[in-house]
Design an enzyme around this catalytic site. Structure first.
Site, PDB file in Angstrom:
ATOM      1  N   GLY A 151      -3.676   2.968  -6.223  1.00  0.00           N
ATOM      2  CA  GLY A 151      -2.370   2.738  -6.565  1.00  0.00           C
ATOM      3  C   GLY A 151      -2.351   1.105  -7.081  1.00  0.00           C
ATOM      4  N   VAL A 162      -4.711  10.107  -4.777  1.00  0.00           N
ATOM      5  CA  VAL A 162      -5.386  10.023  -3.573  1.00  0.00           C
ATOM      6  C   VAL A 162      -5.381  11.128  -2.458  1.00  0.00           C
ATOM      7  CG1 VAL A 162      -5.245   7.406  -3.503  1.00  0.00           C
ATOM      8  CG2 VAL A 162      -3.477   8.769  -2.270  1.00  0.00           C
ATOM      9  N   ASN A 166      -4.466   1.115  -0.877  1.00  0.00           N
ATOM     10  CA  ASN A 166      -3.171   0.433  -1.043  1.00  0.00           C
ATOM     11  C   ASN A 166      -2.400   1.453  -1.603  1.00  0.00           C
ATOM     12  OD1 ASN A 166      -1.536  -2.085  -2.284  1.00  0.00           O
ATOM     13  ND2 ASN A 166      -1.657  -0.602  -4.261  1.00  0.00           N
ATOM     14  N   TYR A 203       7.455   6.823   6.759  1.00  0.00           N
ATOM     15  CA  TYR A 203       6.832   5.575   6.360  1.00  0.00           C
ATOM     16  C   TYR A 203       6.051   4.729   7.593  1.00  0.00           C
ATOM     17  CZ  TYR A 203       5.872   1.480   3.804  1.00  0.00           C
ATOM     18  OH  TYR A 203       5.096   0.156   3.260  1.00  0.00           O
ATOM     19  N   ALA A 248       5.284   5.825  10.765  1.00  0.00           N
ATOM     20  CA  ALA A 248       4.448   6.698  11.397  1.00  0.00           C
ATOM     21  C   ALA A 248       3.351   6.788  10.477  1.00  0.00           C
ATOM     22  CB  ALA A 248       4.798   8.152  11.553  1.00  0.00           C
ATOM     23  N   LYS A 305       2.127   4.510   8.439  1.00  0.00           N
ATOM     24  CA  LYS A 305       1.452   2.972   8.448  1.00  0.00           C
ATOM     25  C   LYS A 305       0.778   2.743  10.010  1.00  0.00           C
ATOM     26  CE  LYS A 305       2.202   2.074   4.216  1.00  0.00           C
ATOM     27  NZ  LYS A 305       0.937   1.575   3.132  1.00  0.00           N
ATOM     28  N   ILE A 315       7.562  -8.056   0.807  1.00  0.00           N
ATOM     29  CA  ILE A 315       6.833  -8.454  -0.332  1.00  0.00           C
ATOM     30  C   ILE A 315       7.788  -8.152  -1.537  1.00  0.00           C
ATOM     31  CG2 ILE A 315       4.797  -8.495  -1.437  1.00  0.00           C
ATOM     32  CD1 ILE A 315       4.536  -9.580   1.522  1.00  0.00           C
TER      33      ILE A 315
HETATM   34  P1  NAP Z   1       4.170  -0.177  -5.689  1.00  0.00           P
HETATM   35  O1  NAP Z   1       4.195  -1.153  -6.714  1.00  0.00           O
HETATM   36  O2  NAP Z   1       4.973   0.904  -5.786  1.00  0.00           O
HETATM   37  O3  NAP Z   1       2.586   0.375  -5.626  1.00  0.00           O
HETATM   38  C1  NAP Z   1       2.065   1.786  -5.207  1.00  0.00           C
HETATM   39  C2  NAP Z   1       1.302   2.202  -6.246  1.00  0.00           C
HETATM   40  O4  NAP Z   1       0.931   3.494  -5.721  1.00  0.00           O
HETATM   41  C3  NAP Z   1       2.265   2.542  -7.368  1.00  0.00           C
HETATM   42  O5  NAP Z   1       1.626   2.303  -8.628  1.00  0.00           O
HETATM   43  C4  NAP Z   1       2.169   4.184  -7.148  1.00  0.00           C
HETATM   44  O6  NAP Z   1       2.422   4.852  -8.503  1.00  0.00           O
HETATM   45  C5  NAP Z   1       1.047   4.334  -6.734  1.00  0.00           C
HETATM   46  N1  NAP Z   1       0.505   5.662  -6.044  1.00  0.00           N
HETATM   47  C6  NAP Z   1       1.666   6.556  -5.611  1.00  0.00           C
HETATM   48  N2  NAP Z   1       0.907   7.715  -5.416  1.00  0.00           N
HETATM   49  C7  NAP Z   1      -0.028   7.686  -5.659  1.00  0.00           C
HETATM   50  C8  NAP Z   1      -1.244   8.472  -5.348  1.00  0.00           C
HETATM   51  N3  NAP Z   1      -0.942   9.839  -4.962  1.00  0.00           N
HETATM   52  N4  NAP Z   1      -2.553   8.404  -5.875  1.00  0.00           N
HETATM   53  C9  NAP Z   1      -2.751   7.032  -6.329  1.00  0.00           C
HETATM   54  N5  NAP Z   1      -1.727   6.099  -6.441  1.00  0.00           N
HETATM   55  C10 NAP Z   1      -0.364   6.460  -6.096  1.00  0.00           C
HETATM   56  O7  NAP Z   1       4.528  -0.482  -4.202  1.00  0.00           O
HETATM   57  P2  NAP Z   1       3.562  -2.121  -3.488  1.00  0.00           P
HETATM   58  O8  NAP Z   1       5.032  -2.645  -2.786  1.00  0.00           O
HETATM   59  O9  NAP Z   1       2.785  -2.746  -4.479  1.00  0.00           O
HETATM   60  O10 NAP Z   1       2.841  -1.522  -2.381  1.00  0.00           O
HETATM   61  C11 NAP Z   1       1.493  -1.378  -2.348  1.00  0.00           C
HETATM   62  C12 NAP Z   1       1.092  -0.953  -0.876  1.00  0.00           C
HETATM   63  O11 NAP Z   1       1.687  -2.041  -0.042  1.00  0.00           O
HETATM   64  C13 NAP Z   1       1.725   0.199  -0.162  1.00  0.00           C
HETATM   65  O12 NAP Z   1       0.805   0.800   0.506  1.00  0.00           O
HETATM   66  C14 NAP Z   1       2.975  -0.054   0.745  1.00  0.00           C
HETATM   67  O13 NAP Z   1       3.333   0.740   1.502  1.00  0.00           O
HETATM   68  C15 NAP Z   1       2.564  -1.377   1.024  1.00  0.00           C
HETATM   69  N6  NAP Z   1       3.323  -2.149   1.463  1.00  0.00           N
HETATM   70  C16 NAP Z   1       4.437  -2.937   0.508  1.00  0.00           C
HETATM   71  C17 NAP Z   1       5.221  -3.741   1.103  1.00  0.00           C
HETATM   72  C18 NAP Z   1       6.171  -4.249   0.256  1.00  0.00           C
HETATM   73  O14 NAP Z   1       7.209  -4.943   0.870  1.00  0.00           O
HETATM   74  N7  NAP Z   1       6.339  -4.206  -1.058  1.00  0.00           N
HETATM   75  C19 NAP Z   1       5.455  -4.235   2.381  1.00  0.00           C
HETATM   76  C20 NAP Z   1       4.479  -3.790   3.347  1.00  0.00           C
HETATM   77  C21 NAP Z   1       3.398  -2.682   2.838  1.00  0.00           C
HETATM   78  P3  NAP Z   1       3.796   5.145  -8.819  1.00  0.00           P
HETATM   79  O15 NAP Z   1       4.337   3.969  -9.274  1.00  0.00           O
HETATM   80  O16 NAP Z   1       3.884   6.199  -9.826  1.00  0.00           O
HETATM   81  O17 NAP Z   1       4.508   5.695  -7.523  1.00  0.00           O
END
Ligand code: NAP
Length: 246
Positions: A12, A63, A89, A154, A156, A158, A187
């Site tokens: 991702g 994934v 990720n 979400y 659950a 994580k 973030i």
């Molecule tokens: P993001 O920009 O939405 O990145 C997540 C990526 O995963 C997106 O490009 C998404 O594609 C892709 N994805 C979705 N389903 C997938 C699949 N089945 N197979 C492969 N890739 C897939 O979000 P982010 O904020 O960077 O988040 C990255 C990670 O950090 C996530 O696990 C999130 O839960 C975690 N996180 C983020 C925050 C925050 O504040 N941003 C805080 C805590 C944890 P699409 O765009 O097409 O859906």
């Protein structure tokens, strides 16, 4: 370039935190499997990675699909003969109050955030065990540590990912594989930019450092966990949250 010649799969990573991790690892000399379900996003990041002087392989595997993930791993092994680092990720949110949450919202989030990480970890475990080396880094969340209203699914997923991290760390430690998680707080990424101002403000009140984190804040810690200075750290969760949890 501490990690010169190593190979990382980052799921991702077409944007947000995953993209930053890809670029930070590339700067350390790591060849990158740029995975994202959106081909164009993955190709853009692969271009940025290559500009840093390392190789990139684009994969649009979901994934959640075992066969697609196994194909991605096979392609990486064919191209480079090794996989040193896996960063789980890929993640989504489908927020809603518990009493109104549909089965579909629950299943979609658990499927990608938790089962997806399991599928990818299982797929890289064998080559890493054979090499007697590996670093698996799971991108969890503060929601998985402290829970979050409106995010039962979400939180659950994580929390489950943190438990998966510890089980993986225990099971694979004897084979030279370290597995850790990071738990980012708030973030600035596409995932959070949709939030209404009042929700953002309520998050800010919880952050002692009084600012949102950046994707680079997370990527720096991931590079540390992937590197030689973290060789004696496994099964841990590092909060990257401006002090929200302490
Ligand atoms: P993001 O920009 O939405 O990145 C997540 C990526 O995963 C997106 O490009 C998404 O594609 C892709 N994805 C979705 N389903 C997938 C699949 N089945 N197979 C492969 N890739 C897939 O979000 P982010 O904020 O960077 O988040 C990255 C990670 O950090 C996530 O696990 C999130 O839960 C975690 N996180 C983020 C925050 C925050 O504040 N941003 C805080 C805590 C944890 P699409 O765009 O097409 O859906």
């Amino acid at each position: 370039m501490k990690l010169n010649g190593q190979v990382a799969i980052i799921t991702g990573c077409g944007g947000g935190i995953g993209r930053a991790i890809a670029l930070h690892l590339a700067r350390e000399g790591v060849n990158i499997v740029v995975n994202d379900i959106v081909q164009e996003a993955a190709a853009d990041v692969a271009g940025e990675v290559e500009k840093l002087g390392v190789e990139a392989l684009v994969s649009t595997a979901s994934v959640t699909q075992r066969e697609q993930v196994e194909e991605m791993v096979a392609q990486a092994l064919e191209q480079w003969g090794r996989i040193d680092i896996l960063v789980n990720n890929a993640g989504i949110t489908r927020d809603g109050l518990l009493v109104r949450m549909t089965d579909e919202q629950w299943d979609a989030v658990l499927d990608i955030n938790l089962k997806g990480a399991f599928i990818c970890t299982r797929a890289v475990a064998r080559p890493m065990m054979k090499a007697r080396y590996g670093r698996i880094i799971n991108i969890a969340s503060v929601a998985g540590v402290m829970g979050n209203a409106g995010q039962a699914n979400y939180s659950a997923s994580k929390g489950g990912l943190i438990a998966l991290t510890k089980a993986t760390a225990k099971e694979l430690a004897g084979r030279g594989i370290n597995c850790n998680a990071v738990a980012p707080g708030f973030i600035e990424t596409p995932m959070t930019e949709q939030l209404p101002p009042d929700v953002r403000e309520s998050w800010m009140q919880l952050i002692p450092l009084r600012r949102a984190g950046t994707a680079d804040d997370v990527a720096g810690v991931v590079v540390f966990l992937a590197g030689p200075q973290a060789s004696y750290i496994t099964g841990q969760v590092i909060n990257i949250d401006g002090g929200m949890i302490m």
